[in-house]
Design a protein around this motif. Structure first.
Motif, PDB file in Angstrom:
ATOM      1  N   MET A 131     -36.906  35.933  47.944  1.00  0.00           N
ATOM      2  CA  MET A 131     -35.921  35.335  48.197  1.00  0.00           C
ATOM      3  C   MET A 131     -36.009  34.561  46.289  1.00  0.00           C
ATOM      4  N   SER A 132     -34.263  35.010  46.093  1.00  0.00           N
ATOM      5  CA  SER A 132     -34.144  34.938  44.818  1.00  0.00           C
ATOM      6  C   SER A 132     -34.346  33.359  43.746  1.00  0.00           C
ATOM      7  N   PRO A 133     -35.057  33.386  43.396  1.00  0.00           N
ATOM      8  CA  PRO A 133     -35.495  31.993  42.820  1.00  0.00           C
ATOM      9  C   PRO A 133     -33.793  30.969  41.950  1.00  0.00           C
ATOM     10  N   HIS A 134     -32.224  31.478  42.044  1.00  0.00           N
ATOM     11  CA  HIS A 134     -31.837  30.901  41.867  1.00  0.00           C
ATOM     12  C   HIS A 134     -31.039  30.300  42.878  1.00  0.00           C
ATOM     13  N   HIS A 135     -31.507  30.692  44.103  1.00  0.00           N
ATOM     14  CA  HIS A 135     -30.557  30.517  45.336  1.00  0.00           C
ATOM     15  C   HIS A 135     -31.598  28.986  45.924  1.00  0.00           C
ATOM     16  N   CYS A 136     -30.958  28.094  46.502  1.00  0.00           N
ATOM     17  CA  CYS A 136     -31.724  27.201  47.560  1.00  0.00           C
ATOM     18  C   CYS A 136     -32.269  27.891  48.404  1.00  0.00           C
ATOM     19  N   PRO A 137     -33.722  26.985  48.352  1.00  0.00           N
ATOM     20  CA  PRO A 137     -34.489  28.061  50.025  1.00  0.00           C
ATOM     21  C   PRO A 137     -34.044  27.459  51.134  1.00  0.00           C
ATOM     22  N   ARG A 138     -32.814  27.578  51.770  1.00  0.00           N
ATOM     23  CA  ARG A 138     -32.151  27.245  52.596  1.00  0.00           C
ATOM     24  C   ARG A 138     -32.903  27.873  54.062  1.00  0.00           C
ATOM     25  N   THR A 139     -33.080  28.648  54.118  1.00  0.00           N
ATOM     26  CA  THR A 139     -34.521  29.507  55.114  1.00  0.00           C
ATOM     27  C   THR A 139     -35.585  29.729  54.913  1.00  0.00           C
ATOM     28  N   PHE A 140     -36.378  28.608  55.467  1.00  0.00           N
ATOM     29  CA  PHE A 140     -37.846  29.443  55.572  1.00  0.00           C
ATOM     30  C   PHE A 140     -38.461  28.892  56.561  1.00  0.00           C
ATOM     31  N   GLU A 141     -39.794  29.586  56.978  1.00  0.00           N
ATOM     32  CA  GLU A 141     -40.354  30.189  58.404  1.00  0.00           C
ATOM     33  C   GLU A 141     -41.346  28.722  58.430  1.00  0.00           C
ATOM     34  N   ALA A 142     -40.963  28.213  59.781  1.00  0.00           N
ATOM     35  CA  ALA A 142     -42.042  27.229  59.439  1.00  0.00           C
ATOM     36  C   ALA A 142     -43.420  27.582  60.536  1.00  0.00           C
ATOM     37  N   VAL A 143     -44.807  27.459  59.478  1.00  0.00           N
ATOM     38  CA  VAL A 143     -45.986  28.052  60.011  1.00  0.00           C
ATOM     39  C   VAL A 143     -45.888  26.980  60.931  1.00  0.00           C
ATOM     40  N   SER A 144     -46.487  27.716  62.182  1.00  0.00           N
ATOM     41  CA  SER A 144     -47.170  27.354  63.104  1.00  0.00           C
ATOM     42  C   SER A 144     -47.977  27.970  63.831  1.00  0.00           C
ATOM     43  N   TYR A 145     -49.190  27.739  64.654  1.00  0.00           N
ATOM     44  CA  TYR A 145     -50.518  28.414  64.910  1.00  0.00           C
ATOM     45  C   TYR A 145     -50.153  28.850  66.546  1.00  0.00           C
ATOM     46  N   ASP A 146     -50.280  30.188  66.467  1.00  0.00           N
ATOM     47  CA  ASP A 146     -49.956  30.903  67.572  1.00  0.00           C
ATOM     48  C   ASP A 146     -51.828  31.678  68.216  1.00  0.00           C
ATOM     49  N   PRO A 147     -51.480  30.499  69.197  1.00  0.00           N
ATOM     50  CA  PRO A 147     -53.163  30.748  70.327  1.00  0.00           C
ATOM     51  C   PRO A 147     -53.051  32.064  70.191  1.00  0.00           C
ATOM     52  N   ARG A 205     -52.877  18.694  65.148  1.00  0.00           N
ATOM     53  CA  ARG A 205     -52.625  19.832  65.485  1.00  0.00           C
ATOM     54  C   ARG A 205     -53.638  20.823  65.156  1.00  0.00           C
ATOM     55  N   LYS A 206     -54.896  19.866  64.358  1.00  0.00           N
ATOM     56  CA  LYS A 206     -56.207  21.241  63.933  1.00  0.00           C
ATOM     57  C   LYS A 206     -56.532  21.201  65.788  1.00  0.00           C
ATOM     58  N   ALA A 207     -56.884  20.527  66.266  1.00  0.00           N
ATOM     59  CA  ALA A 207     -57.607  20.306  67.604  1.00  0.00           C
ATOM     60  C   ALA A 207     -56.421  20.517  68.447  1.00  0.00           C
ATOM     61  N   LYS A 208     -55.363  20.876  68.762  1.00  0.00           N
ATOM     62  CA  LYS A 208     -55.188  21.336  69.577  1.00  0.00           C
ATOM     63  C   LYS A 208     -53.463  22.176  69.548  1.00  0.00           C
ATOM     64  N   PRO A 209     -53.279  22.866  69.134  1.00  0.00           N
ATOM     65  CA  PRO A 209     -51.967  23.218  68.644  1.00  0.00           C
ATOM     66  C   PRO A 209     -50.707  23.398  69.157  1.00  0.00           C
ATOM     67  N   ASP A 210     -51.003  23.401  70.485  1.00  0.00           N
ATOM     68  CA  ASP A 210     -49.417  23.112  70.856  1.00  0.00           C
ATOM     69  C   ASP A 210     -49.284  21.750  71.704  1.00  0.00           C
ATOM     70  N   VAL A 211     -50.474  20.622  71.024  1.00  0.00           N
ATOM     71  CA  VAL A 211     -49.790  19.422  71.296  1.00  0.00           C
ATOM     72  C   VAL A 211     -48.632  19.126  70.982  1.00  0.00           C
ATOM     73  N   VAL A 212     -47.047  18.233  71.887  1.00  0.00           N
ATOM     74  CA  VAL A 212     -46.550  17.933  72.041  1.00  0.00           C
ATOM     75  C   VAL A 212     -45.829  16.241  71.590  1.00  0.00           C
ATOM     76  N   GLU A 213     -45.810  15.444  70.475  1.00  0.00           N
ATOM     77  CA  GLU A 213     -45.547  14.267  70.859  1.00  0.00           C
ATOM     78  C   GLU A 213     -44.430  14.173  70.592  1.00  0.00           C
ATOM     79  N   PHE A 214     -43.986  12.617  70.993  1.00  0.00           N
ATOM     80  CA  PHE A 214     -42.753  12.704  70.531  1.00  0.00           C
ATOM     81  C   PHE A 214     -42.507  11.369  70.362  1.00  0.00           C
TER      82      PHE A 214
END
Length: 887
Positions: A1-17, A538-547
């Motif tokens: 990505m060019s450093p002269h642009h805002c990072p509007r798109t970044f990949e969210a890092v998530s654990y894949d079991p 997330r560390k205990a179970k990556p696909d936990v979902v809290e609402f």
């Protein structure tokens, strides 16, 4: 990505079991391919051992990472360090990446300075600073909109003093007058500004973070914590933002104080309070403002008609971020790049969640009945599993008894259900409903794990006849204690998520272990609560979902799902169904991308229940909610009509899974919500600005919930273009107010004409793939592409979350459907609008045969005409394909 642009798109890092541990994102690679590979014989074993020891010694593998408490993490220590700053900035505590990615000097900024002013200009904006009297004006050159910090009142901006403890008022205001000095360093301009009636100066620092984000840092000269800053702006709206709002989305005319509140029991009129306040305000015409502050702020938009608005902050200094873009999507993307974006959800979270309670027998019977009735469901939410004095489970007099929670969750898992429970961030003094002293409370009080009031006593929510003590998340030992509770829920009991309730009950005089008071923690408490819990779970179970229901700027980066908090099962605009629709829309306008309501089963109106089901099905998370249910209340199992209606909408919701999941991935990358105010998609259409009770799902589907008792039609605004009534197939031209049928079993739902939309089969029973085995219909390699009709030649494209791109072209003679970049082979069904007896259907230029009803039921290759609605269904197995239908 060019450093002269805002990072509007970044990949969210998530654990894949499904991936090997050492190939997870952000994890270091092994030294070579032999680390972790099984070898036969003594030499092979020794090689593996030596390899892992060497890797550990070099820091490639951290053998203690999984056992290290969160309180010792760099992340938590950084939060505490920021908390101790005189000026605490939520952006430094959140999941944002904008500041981390700020690059070298930005090119193409024209600077023009004279004796009385300085101007900075790029291709998209112009910022002008008048030196005497000091004044700042920012103009979006693409739209012509200007916001100006103007001298319209006692401070602009200035530092207005409060009364001191004795009640004697100090000086009314200190105003900035003129700039004494300006110095530039790369993308930063530092200024000293005189203060009227004082020999001291304020420090202003202007920084161009990236081409569309500008930061103005205002620092007061030695003013104490009792100082209050006010800023007056001249500028047009309309105005949106400020967090989740229950009354309306367009904020013109509103004055509101921003800190999380739970005032449901008090029921003040107008619902001018929120569980999720956010000091972020923007106009769809291309300007936005975010105050990076933990302090309580007040936004006054009551003079919006006069093109004026003002802000007051309970502190003397602040970082102001200005966002400039051609439209609202860019502003929202920049704001979330700074403060964080909603993390991705596992697929099962987009299934149906069913509330059931009162013991294992009752819950398991409900689970079996769901399967017998053909109602798809991926999760069971059971809120009354009590945690032996823990902050788990909600006690009522009819609470069920769950003697072995792990056995309970294991049995539901075997039926293909994820299992959710309930937790809250305080500890009760009593073991309700048994009225016994809670040993956990005694332990927490003895060890200093609780927030204290001004008298040094544990404090928290105040509606119960005994003490509810908030856990002090600024105390590392209390965080360790909380981590033990969360790990017990996730690991010992094997729950898959929970309602993460509360977080708002902090008073300004409360005292925290970090040496701060509730005045600083009122807004930050939800961020601490949700971030700490998210990281531990997330560390205990990556696909936990809290609402969750509470939040503040930055907490969205640790919030998978928001629900609209407590509501009443009625039609009132303050607290009933009509209030919840704008809540879902406005949460998304402040960065909370995944939202779902309670489908409230505590009332006596069948009509209300059915309308709530319809609305809930067309939000990202469809979840039923039963709480203090009175006898005779209407819920899913009330009668055959409620069962049939719920089954219909549960199947509709599940069928939309690939559509929801695609926009969820987009939200994690761009910050754009799944539920969207019409203004986000149609910013140039002023008639969309006042659309408080209808919304877009993604870019292609418009939903208008029925929120009036007895209504059988619905008036709604259709933006310009052609639209298709989902239920009838009728094409309606937009750009006007229309009235459409809304019988009790139908929610008005419009699709952009010519759209191609991905679906799965509606009879899919569960989206919890890892639990279903072979006995339940779940996600497989089947995918439906549905093409909606158009009255004129049209082309539409949809790119799935997996990168596959589908394109549909329609004209009076033919329909062409093409899919490219499909990563795997699918069993496809393409559903096309009414095409009676097509002349030819070809796949890759080979003709397909016509199927009879039995052939379609057996999923044979070919095409089939639905005798009821005339739609054309084409079945085949491919990865990429090109399909042509000649009319």
């Amino acid at each position: 990505m060019s450093p002269h642009h805002c990072p509007r798109t970044f990949e969210a890092v998530s654990y894949d079991p499904q991936r090997p541990l050492l190939t997870q994102p952000n994890m270091k690679a092994p030294l070579d391919g032999n680390c972790g590979r099984a070898h036969q014989g003594r030499t092979g074993v020794l090689a593996v051992v030596l390899c892992w020891v060497l890797a550990w010694s070099m820091g490639v593998i951290d053998a203690t990472a999984q056992n290290r408490p969160f309180s010792s993490s760099t992340e938590y220590q950084s939060m505490l360090a920021e908390l101790h700053q005189k000026l605490t900035r939520p952006s430094r505590m959140s999941a944002g990446v904008l500041l981390e990615r700020a690059g070298p000097p930005i090119q193409h900024i024209e600077e023009d300075e004279t004796a009385d002013r300085m101007a900075l200009e790029t291709g998209s904006w112009r910022l002008e600073i008048k030196k005497a009297p000091w004044q700042l004006a920012l103009t979006n050159k693409q739209t012509g909109l200007t916001w100006q910090l103007a001298d319209q009142g006692p401070a602009s901006p200035g530092f207005a003093w409060r009364e001191d403890a004795s009640g004697r008022a100090k000086a009314a205001a200190l105003r900035l007058t003129q700039i004494e000095h300006i110095e530039r360093r790369e993308n930063t301009w530092q200024m000293r500004v005189k203060i009227a009636g004082s020999t001291e100066t304020a420090a202003l620092t202007l920084t161009i973070i990236c081409p569309t984000v500008i930061r103005l840092s205002i620092r007061a000269p030695r003013l104490d914590d009792n100082a209050r800053m006010a800023m007056n702006f001249a500028g047009e709206g309309p105005f949106f933002g400020l967090g989740e709002r229950f009354a309306k989305a367009r904020l013109d005319g509103l004055k509101t104080v921003l800190h999380p509140e739970d005032l449901l029991g008090q029921r003040p009129p107008g619902h001018n309070w929120t569980y999720i306040p956010v000091p972020f305000l923007f106009s769809p015409r291309g300007l936005g403002l975010y105050l990076d502050t933990a302090a309580v702020s007040t936004f006054d938009l009551t003079q919006a008609a006069e093109q004026r608005f003002s802000v007051e902050i309970d502190q003397p200094s602040v970082d102001c971020y200005f966002f400039v873009d051609a439209g609202p999507k860019g502003i929202l993307s920049d704001y979330t790049a700074l403060t964080g974006r909603s993390p991705t959800l596992p697929p099962w979270a987009f299934g149906v969640w069913i509330c059931s309670y009162q013991g294992p027998g009752r819950v398991l019977n409900d689970a079996r009945r769901l399967r017998q009735e053909g109602i798809p469901a991926s999760a069971i939410w059971t809120f009354d599993v009590m945690g032996k004095g823990m902050s788990m489970g909600w006690p009522l007099w009819w609470t069920g008894y769950y003697p072995r929670p792990r056995d309970f969750t294991d049995r539901l898992h075997k039926m293909g259900f994820k299992v959710l429970t309930y937790c809250y961030p305080f500890v009760r003094q009593m073991l309700n409903p048994y009225i016994l002293l809670n040993p956990n409370f005694e332990e927490g009080a003895r060890k200093g794990f609780f927030v204290l009031n001004s008298a040094g006593e544990p404090t928290g929510p105040t509606w119960e006849p005994y003490i509810d003590a908030n856990i002090d998340f600024t105390n590392p030992k209390a965080v360790d204690w909380w981590e033990e509770m969360i790990r017990r829920i996730v690991i010992d009991y094997n729950f898959d998520g929970w309602m993460e309730d509360f977080g708002e009950w902090v008073k300004p005089t409360d005292r925290f272990a970090a040496g701060v008071t509730g005045r600083k923690m009122q807004n930050l408490n939800p961020l601490f609560y949700h971030k700490i819990t998210f990281e531990i779970a997330r560390k205990a179970k990556p696909d936990v979902v809290e609402f969750v229901r509470s939040g503040y700027a930055g907490s969205q980066g640790y919030t998978r799902v928001v629900w609209g908090g407590d509501q009443f099962p009625d039609w009132t605009p303050d607290y009933g169904l009509p209030s919840v629709v704008p809540a879902g829309i406005t949460a998304g306008l402040s960065g909370f991308a995944v939202w779902g309501p309670d489908i409230d089963g505590n009332g006596f109106s069948k009509e209300l229940w059915m309308r709530w089901v319809e609305f809930g099905a067309l939000t990202p998370v469809m979840r039923t909610h039963i709480w203090d249910k009175p006898y005779g209340a209407v819920d899913l199992w009330f009668d055959q009509q409620t069962i049939t209606n719920f089954r219909r909408y549960a199947r509709l919701h599940v069928s939309l899974f690939p559509y929801f999941y695609t926009y969820a991935h987009e939200a994690a990358k761009t910050g754009l919500p799944i539920m969207r105010h019409l203004m986000l998609e149609f910013p140039d259409d002023p008639k969309t600005y006042d659309a408080n009770e209808e919304y877009m799902l993604g870019e292609k589907i418009l939903v208008a919930p029925v929120i009036k008792r007895g209504a059988v039609t619905r008036s709604l605004y259709l933006p310009k273009g052609s639209w298709v009534d989902y239920w009838t197939g009728r094409i309606i031209e937009g750009g006007r107010q229309v009235t459409v049928p809304a019988p009790i079993e139908h929610i008005p739902m419009m699709v952009r004409a010519g759209s191609i939309i991905p679906l799965i089969r509606p009879e899919t029973q569960t989206l919890a793939q890892d639990l279903a085995g072979d006995q339940y219909t779940t996600l497989n390699n089947s995918l439906i592409w549905r093409i909606f009709p158009a009255s004129r030649p049209v082309q539409d494209t949809f790119t799935l979350y997996d990168g596959a791109t589908a394109t549909a072209r329609q004209d009076p003679l033919r329909i062409n459907v093409r899919v490219e970049n499909a990563p795997s082979i699918h069993h496809y069904e393409v559903i096309l609008p009414d095409v009676h007896n097509p002349r030819e259907v070809t796949l890759a230029h080979e003709s397909l045969k016509k199927l009879n009803n039995q052939g379609y039921t057996n999923r044979n290759i070919g095409w089939w005409q639905d005798p009821e609605d005339g739609s054309l269904h084409v079945l085949f197995t491919k990865d990429d394909f090109e399909l042509n239908i000649t009319k």
